[in-house]
Design a protein around this motif. Structure first.
Motif, PDB file in Angstrom:
ATOM      1  N   ARG A  32       0.816  -1.220   0.000  1.00  0.00           N
ATOM      2  CA  ARG A  32       0.000   0.000   0.000  1.00  0.00           C
ATOM      3  C   ARG A  32       0.854   1.278   0.000  1.00  0.00           C
ATOM      4  O   ARG A  32       0.328   2.373   0.123  1.00  0.00           O
ATOM      5  CB  ARG A  32      -0.952  -0.014   1.205  1.00  0.00           C
ATOM      6  N   ALA A  33       2.172   1.106  -0.126  1.00  0.00           N
ATOM      7  CA  ALA A  33       3.096   2.245  -0.210  1.00  0.00           C
ATOM      8  C   ALA A  33       3.054   3.117   1.038  1.00  0.00           C
ATOM      9  O   ALA A  33       3.069   4.349   0.963  1.00  0.00           O
ATOM     10  CB  ALA A  33       2.819   3.085  -1.471  1.00  0.00           C
ATOM     11  N   LEU A  34       3.008   2.445   2.208  1.00  0.00           N
ATOM     12  CA  LEU A  34       2.959   3.181   3.478  1.00  0.00           C
ATOM     13  C   LEU A  34       4.303   3.225   4.190  1.00  0.00           C
ATOM     14  O   LEU A  34       4.392   3.669   5.331  1.00  0.00           O
ATOM     15  CB  LEU A  34       1.891   2.549   4.394  1.00  0.00           C
ATOM     16  N   ILE A  35       5.364   2.774   3.521  1.00  0.00           N
ATOM     17  CA  ILE A  35       6.679   2.735   4.170  1.00  0.00           C
ATOM     18  C   ILE A  35       7.100   4.118   4.677  1.00  0.00           C
ATOM     19  O   ILE A  35       7.425   4.288   5.855  1.00  0.00           O
ATOM     20  CB  ILE A  35       7.765   2.176   3.209  1.00  0.00           C
ATOM     21  N   SER A  36       7.074   5.107   3.812  1.00  0.00           N
ATOM     22  CA  SER A  36       7.574   6.432   4.217  1.00  0.00           C
ATOM     23  C   SER A  36       6.682   7.054   5.288  1.00  0.00           C
ATOM     24  O   SER A  36       7.174   7.693   6.222  1.00  0.00           O
ATOM     25  CB  SER A  36       7.704   7.354   3.005  1.00  0.00           C
ATOM     26  N   GLU A  37       5.384   6.854   5.172  1.00  0.00           N
ATOM     27  CA  GLU A  37       4.431   7.362   6.169  1.00  0.00           C
ATOM     28  C   GLU A  37       4.754   6.791   7.554  1.00  0.00           C
ATOM     29  O   GLU A  37       4.780   7.507   8.554  1.00  0.00           O
ATOM     30  CB  GLU A  37       3.013   6.961   5.738  1.00  0.00           C
ATOM     31  N   ILE A  38       5.008   5.489   7.600  1.00  0.00           N
ATOM     32  CA  ILE A  38       5.258   4.826   8.886  1.00  0.00           C
ATOM     33  C   ILE A  38       6.628   5.209   9.441  1.00  0.00           C
ATOM     34  O   ILE A  38       6.767   5.568  10.612  1.00  0.00           O
ATOM     35  CB  ILE A  38       5.092   3.300   8.733  1.00  0.00           C
ATOM     36  N   ILE A  39       7.638   5.161   8.591  1.00  0.00           N
ATOM     37  CA  ILE A  39       8.976   5.538   9.052  1.00  0.00           C
ATOM     38  C   ILE A  39       8.980   6.967   9.572  1.00  0.00           C
ATOM     39  O   ILE A  39       9.587   7.268  10.598  1.00  0.00           O
ATOM     40  CB  ILE A  39      10.015   5.374   7.915  1.00  0.00           C
ATOM     41  N   SER A  40       8.265   7.849   8.903  1.00  0.00           N
ATOM     42  CA  SER A  40       8.312   9.258   9.314  1.00  0.00           C
ATOM     43  C   SER A  40       7.723   9.458  10.708  1.00  0.00           C
ATOM     44  O   SER A  40       8.161  10.330  11.443  1.00  0.00           O
ATOM     45  CB  SER A  40       7.633  10.156   8.280  1.00  0.00           C
ATOM     46  N   ARG A  41       6.767   8.632  11.089  1.00  0.00           N
ATOM     47  CA  ARG A  41       6.195   8.792  12.430  1.00  0.00           C
ATOM     48  C   ARG A  41       7.207   8.433  13.519  1.00  0.00           C
ATOM     49  O   ARG A  41       7.296   9.107  14.541  1.00  0.00           O
ATOM     50  CB  ARG A  41       4.928   7.942  12.570  1.00  0.00           C
ATOM     51  N   PHE A  42       7.967   7.364  13.301  1.00  0.00           N
ATOM     52  CA  PHE A  42       9.015   6.994  14.268  1.00  0.00           C
ATOM     53  C   PHE A  42      10.153   8.016  14.247  1.00  0.00           C
ATOM     54  O   PHE A  42      10.703   8.374  15.289  1.00  0.00           O
ATOM     55  CB  PHE A  42       9.552   5.589  13.949  1.00  0.00           C
ATOM     56  N   GLU A  43      10.474   8.472  13.055  1.00  0.00           N
ATOM     57  CA  GLU A  43      11.589   9.400  12.902  1.00  0.00           C
ATOM     58  C   GLU A  43      11.272  10.757  13.542  1.00  0.00           C
ATOM     59  O   GLU A  43      12.077  11.312  14.283  1.00  0.00           O
ATOM     60  CB  GLU A  43      11.862   9.557  11.401  1.00  0.00           C
TER      61      GLU A  43
END
Ligand code: RTP
Length: 155
Positions: free
Chosen positions: A22-33
């Motif tokens: 679903r192309a949510l990699i950057s969305e998820i990483i950005s929350r932790f980052e």
């Protein structure tokens, strides 16, 4: 500084095949980052069914175990290790409740997922599991130790 890094709490976080597709990699990483946690290991892998069974061995008596392992091994998984003060517990908080119908808005599952079988992300549930899961998914040399300049502002 080195000793500080070695002692810092770490957790295993994985974006499951549905989250990757679903192309949510950057969305998820950005929350932790953005929270201030530090990424110390990352790779994309398609786990075998046997590997998925190892990862979920605690759930082998559950009726959904087989389907869950089929699902985890059905496509690319983004495996990560995140580091930081309280990252295990707070990582779970960022992720939200297991069932996306019960996760609060503002959490990853609350904002981005609908059903428990497709809840896009995994996070270790305690210090022992974190250690075991990091060892299962990563070789020691795949974890990097570095000083992040942001640490002095957020910790
Ligand atoms: P996770 O390990 O993936 O972070 O999830 P969790 O700790 O929040 O939940 P756990 O109880 O350990 O369950 C692991 C994963 O199994 C799937 N599951 N399916 N009734 C069902 O169909 C069912 N229940 C759980 C979910 O994908 C859950 O994340």
């Amino acid at each position: 500084q080195e000793a500080h890094a070695a002692e810092m709490e770490r957790t295993f976080i994985a974006i499951k095949p549905d989250g990757v597709q679903r192309a949510l990699i950057s969305e998820i990483i950005s929350r932790f980052e953005r929270k201030g946690f530090k990424l110390v290991a990352i790779k994309i892998v398609i786990p075998s069914k046997g590997f998925a069974e190892k990862h979920y061995h605690d759930l082998k008596e559950r009726p959904f175990f087989n389907g869950l392992c089929d699902f985890l091994s059905s496509g690319p998984v983004l495996a990560m290790v995140w580091e930081g003060e309280g990252v295990i517990k707070y990582g779970r908080k960022l992720i939200g409740a297991t069932d996306p119908q019960k996760s609060e808005p503002g959490t990853i599952r609350g904002d981005l997922a609908v059903v428990v079988g497709r809840n896009i992300i995994h996070g270790s549930d305690g210090p022992e599991t974190a250690k075991d899961e990091i060892n299962l998914w990563f070789k020691p040399e795949e974890l990097v130790s570095y000083t992040s300049n942001t640490e002095k502002w957020v910790y």
